[in-house]
Design a protein around this motif. Structure first.
Motif, PDB file in Angstrom:
ATOM      1  N   VAL A   1      31.306 -48.245  27.908  1.00 55.45           N
ATOM      2  CA  VAL A   1      29.938 -47.796  28.087  1.00 55.45           C
ATOM      3  C   VAL A   1      29.674 -48.015  29.680  1.00 55.45           C
ATOM      4  O   VAL A   1      29.298 -47.157  30.122  1.00 55.45           O
ATOM      5  N   LEU A   2      29.901 -49.315  30.245  1.00 54.88           N
ATOM      6  CA  LEU A   2      29.506 -49.510  31.373  1.00 54.88           C
ATOM      7  C   LEU A   2      30.356 -48.690  32.287  1.00 54.88           C
ATOM      8  O   LEU A   2      29.675 -48.144  33.375  1.00 54.88           O
ATOM      9  N   VAL A   3      31.587 -48.418  32.518  1.00 52.45           N
ATOM     10  CA  VAL A   3      32.221 -47.750  33.118  1.00 52.45           C
ATOM     11  C   VAL A   3      32.050 -46.259  33.245  1.00 52.45           C
ATOM     12  O   VAL A   3      31.816 -45.368  34.263  1.00 52.45           O
ATOM     13  N   ALA A   4      31.921 -45.928  32.134  1.00 57.11           N
ATOM     14  CA  ALA A   4      31.826 -44.342  31.776  1.00 57.11           C
ATOM     15  C   ALA A   4      30.142 -43.764  32.284  1.00 57.11           C
ATOM     16  O   ALA A   4      30.163 -42.836  32.825  1.00 57.11           O
ATOM     17  N   LEU A   5      29.302 -44.963  31.965  1.00 57.18           N
ATOM     18  CA  LEU A   5      28.148 -44.770  32.769  1.00 57.18           C
ATOM     19  C   LEU A   5      28.143 -44.720  34.199  1.00 57.18           C
ATOM     20  O   LEU A   5      27.443 -43.917  34.812  1.00 57.18           O
ATOM     21  N   GLY A   6      28.857 -45.586  34.708  1.00 66.43           N
ATOM     22  CA  GLY A   6      29.050 -45.459  36.290  1.00 66.43           C
ATOM     23  C   GLY A   6      29.712 -43.941  36.561  1.00 66.43           C
ATOM     24  O   GLY A   6      29.178 -43.416  37.620  1.00 66.43           O
ATOM     25  N   GLY A   7      30.676 -43.588  35.912  1.00 65.57           N
ATOM     26  CA  GLY A   7      31.162 -42.420  36.372  1.00 65.57           C
ATOM     27  C   GLY A   7      30.119 -41.248  36.025  1.00 65.57           C
ATOM     28  O   GLY A   7      30.146 -40.222  36.610  1.00 65.57           O
ATOM     29  N   CYS A   8      29.452 -41.364  34.982  1.00 68.94           N
ATOM     30  CA  CYS A   8      28.277 -40.301  34.612  1.00 68.94           C
ATOM     31  C   CYS A   8      27.448 -40.270  35.893  1.00 68.94           C
ATOM     32  O   CYS A   8      26.990 -39.107  36.380  1.00 68.94           O
ATOM     33  N   PHE A   9      26.904 -41.238  36.442  1.00 70.78           N
ATOM     34  CA  PHE A   9      25.936 -41.432  37.409  1.00 70.78           C
ATOM     35  C   PHE A   9      26.660 -40.468  38.683  1.00 70.78           C
ATOM     36  O   PHE A   9      26.126 -39.767  39.499  1.00 70.78           O
ATOM     37  N   SER A  10      28.068 -41.046  39.068  1.00 71.63           N
ATOM     38  CA  SER A  10      28.560 -40.324  40.457  1.00 71.63           C
ATOM     39  C   SER A  10      28.878 -38.842  40.083  1.00 71.63           C
ATOM     40  O   SER A  10      28.462 -38.051  41.196  1.00 71.63           O
ATOM     41  N   GLU A  11      29.282 -38.613  38.979  1.00 70.73           N
ATOM     42  CA  GLU A  11      29.571 -36.935  38.524  1.00 70.73           C
ATOM     43  C   GLU A  11      28.235 -36.287  38.638  1.00 70.73           C
ATOM     44  O   GLU A  11      28.183 -34.780  38.987  1.00 70.73           O
ATOM     45  N   HIS A  12      27.018 -36.800  38.086  1.00 73.70           N
ATOM     46  CA  HIS A  12      25.868 -36.144  38.118  1.00 73.70           C
ATOM     47  C   HIS A  12      25.433 -35.830  39.418  1.00 73.70           C
ATOM     48  O   HIS A  12      24.503 -34.912  39.906  1.00 73.70           O
ATOM     49  N   SER A  13      25.654 -36.638  40.445  1.00 72.02           N
ATOM     50  CA  SER A  13      25.473 -36.440  41.874  1.00 72.02           C
ATOM     51  C   SER A  13      26.213 -35.487  42.477  1.00 72.02           C
ATOM     52  O   SER A  13      25.921 -35.043  43.456  1.00 72.02           O
ATOM     53  N   GLY A  14      27.250 -35.183  41.897  1.00 71.31           N
ATOM     54  CA  GLY A  14      28.255 -34.194  42.383  1.00 71.31           C
ATOM     55  C   GLY A  14      29.602 -34.832  42.961  1.00 71.31           C
ATOM     56  O   GLY A  14      30.334 -33.978  43.519  1.00 71.31           O
ATOM     57  N   VAL A  15      29.887 -35.897  42.675  1.00 62.82           N
ATOM     58  CA  VAL A  15      31.125 -36.593  43.139  1.00 62.82           C
ATOM     59  C   VAL A  15      31.961 -37.139  41.966  1.00 62.82           C
ATOM     60  O   VAL A  15      31.573 -38.010  41.307  1.00 62.82           O
ATOM     61  N   ILE A  16      33.266 -36.377  42.067  1.00 65.46           N
ATOM     62  CA  ILE A  16      34.246 -37.099  40.928  1.00 65.46           C
ATOM     63  C   ILE A  16      34.675 -38.351  41.387  1.00 65.46           C
ATOM     64  O   ILE A  16      35.402 -38.553  42.477  1.00 65.46           O
ATOM     65  N   ASN A  17      34.428 -39.489  40.396  1.00 64.17           N
ATOM     66  CA  ASN A  17      34.971 -40.710  40.672  1.00 64.17           C
ATOM     67  C   ASN A  17      36.137 -41.276  39.774  1.00 64.17           C
ATOM     68  O   ASN A  17      36.278 -41.569  38.718  1.00 64.17           O
ATOM     69  N   ILE A  18      37.497 -40.661  40.112  1.00 65.60           N
ATOM     70  CA  ILE A  18      38.611 -40.814  39.704  1.00 65.60           C
ATOM     71  C   ILE A  18      39.069 -42.229  39.785  1.00 65.60           C
ATOM     72  O   ILE A  18      39.804 -43.221  39.057  1.00 65.60           O
ATOM     73  N   GLY A  19      38.521 -42.777  40.987  1.00 69.41           N
ATOM     74  CA  GLY A  19      38.605 -44.430  41.312  1.00 69.41           C
ATOM     75  C   GLY A  19      37.967 -45.428  40.627  1.00 69.41           C
ATOM     76  O   GLY A  19      37.991 -46.597  40.780  1.00 69.41           O
ATOM     77  N   LEU A  20      37.799 -45.171  39.264  1.00 66.87           N
ATOM     78  CA  LEU A  20      36.929 -46.173  38.605  1.00 66.87           C
ATOM     79  C   LEU A  20      37.966 -47.421  38.265  1.00 66.87           C
ATOM     80  O   LEU A  20      37.587 -48.368  37.957  1.00 66.87           O
ATOM     81  N   GLU A  21      39.308 -47.152  38.047  1.00 68.03           N
ATOM     82  CA  GLU A  21      40.025 -48.110  37.680  1.00 68.03           C
ATOM     83  C   GLU A  21      40.467 -48.916  38.646  1.00 68.03           C
ATOM     84  O   GLU A  21      40.321 -50.328  38.495  1.00 68.03           O
ATOM     85  N   GLY A  22      40.265 -48.642  40.063  1.00 68.95           N
ATOM     86  CA  GLY A  22      40.484 -49.510  41.205  1.00 68.95           C
ATOM     87  C   GLY A  22      39.151 -50.417  41.227  1.00 68.95           C
ATOM     88  O   GLY A  22      39.025 -51.578  41.625  1.00 68.95           O
TER      89      GLY A  22
END
Length: 313
Positions: free
Chosen positions: A16-37
């Motif tokens: 939930v925490l990490v997916a929500l992080g990706g959600c905020f980034s992508e809603h702003s227009g930036v794909i965050n593939i770097g969540l693992e790092g």
């Protein structure tokens, strides 16, 4: 059964925490593939704090300082993506992939150097936090409650309100859908995208420390976070970039991940006589199957992954 529920909730909390992080980034227009790092860096910050806190530190301060260390390092590391993708218009997928490779490698080198400086005979990439970890746990009968579960629930509720009930959230999503239109009404697209990536760094870093403290009292950093950053991306896509659906997807994936920890306690699973590696692979197999059948209907933010050009209309 209680153990299965316990592990399901803690792994779902990470997702939930990490997916929500990706959600905020992508809603702003930036794909965050770097969540693992980012997760690895957050785990490193939190583990170092747990390792070096004095034994007499109160449980409240242990939780608070560990969370702050994890989110701070996660946010700082996410700036690599923000600067490269937002300020310089770099390819977001390549930058995110580089962050994943760098995160695990940098954490491993740092921990080995730290351990060697303390004890020249210790060249491992492991950090222990046996005693400090107890601050996160509360026994409730046969169930072991982890404060991170509550933190994930709070983050989920706050994310829903922030995205759909505030001016900031609506502006953030406008930047991911049509940044030129957002800019035309006075919204600073660059600032909003920086904010989205930083929020993903905060939540991703927090997810990292939750993951490594889920079931063990030490972590070997050369193992990274076992693909949980990518699994979180699958949860985000399956959840259609919506917090409520992300929560349901996280519970589903968390259940299959929990089975790999507790399958020996279920006679019907043991009767299948499957190797333990099969249960370890289950969440990743399920993610491939789910995405194969649902990704065609996914509706990602229209402008995600596209560098913003102020002069383009």
């Amino acid at each position: 059964m209680a153990l299965l529920v316990q592990y399901t909730l803690i792994f779902a909390s990470v997702l939930v925490l990490v997916a929500l992080g990706g959600c905020f980034s992508e809603h702003s227009g930036v794909i965050n593939i770097g969540l693992e790092g980012i997760m690895v860096m957050g785990a490193l910050g939190g583990a170092l704090m747990l390792n070096f806190l004095p034994p007499e530190t109160s449980a409240f301060m242990v939780v608070l300082l560990t969370v702050l260390a994890a989110v701070a390092l996660g946010a700082v590391y996410s700036l690599l993506l923000a600067v490269a993708a937002v300020s310089f218009g770099a390819d977001q997928t390549i930058v995110g992939t580089a962050m994943n490779l760098l995160g695990t490698a940098a954490a491993t080198v740092f921990v080995k150097a730290m351990n060697t400086s303390i004890n020249p005979n210790n060249v491992s990439s492991t950090i222990q936090y046996i005693a400090a970890k107890k601050a996160f746990l509360v026994k409730l009968g046969g169930f072991e409650f982890n404060w991170f579960m509550l933190l994930a629930a709070v983050a989920l509720a706050c994310s829903y309100v922030l995205l759909y009930k505030t001016r900031f959230g609506l502006r953030l999503m406008a930047c991911g859908e049509h940044p030129q239109a957002a800019d035309s009404v006075g919204i600073n697209v660059y600032k909003m995208r920086y904010a989205g990536v930083l929020i993903s760094g905060i939540l991703g870093g927090l997810g990292g420390i939750v993951y490594i403290t889920a079931g063990v009292s030490e972590w070997k950093f050369e193992n990274g976070v076992a693909g949980f950053g990518f699994l979180s991306l699958a949860v985000m896509i399956f959840g259609q970039w919506r917090p409520s659906r992300i929560a349901l997807a996280a519970l589903l994936f968390g259940l299959f991940r929990a089975l790999s920890n507790v399958y020996t306690g279920f006679d019907f699973l043991m009767a299948l006589n499957l190797p333990s590696s099969v249960y370890n692979m289950l969440p990743y197999i399920i993610s491939l199957v789910v995405l194969a059948f649902t990704s065609g209907k996914s509706r990602a933010p229209k402008a995600e992954g596209i560098p913003y050009d102020k002069g383009q209309r």
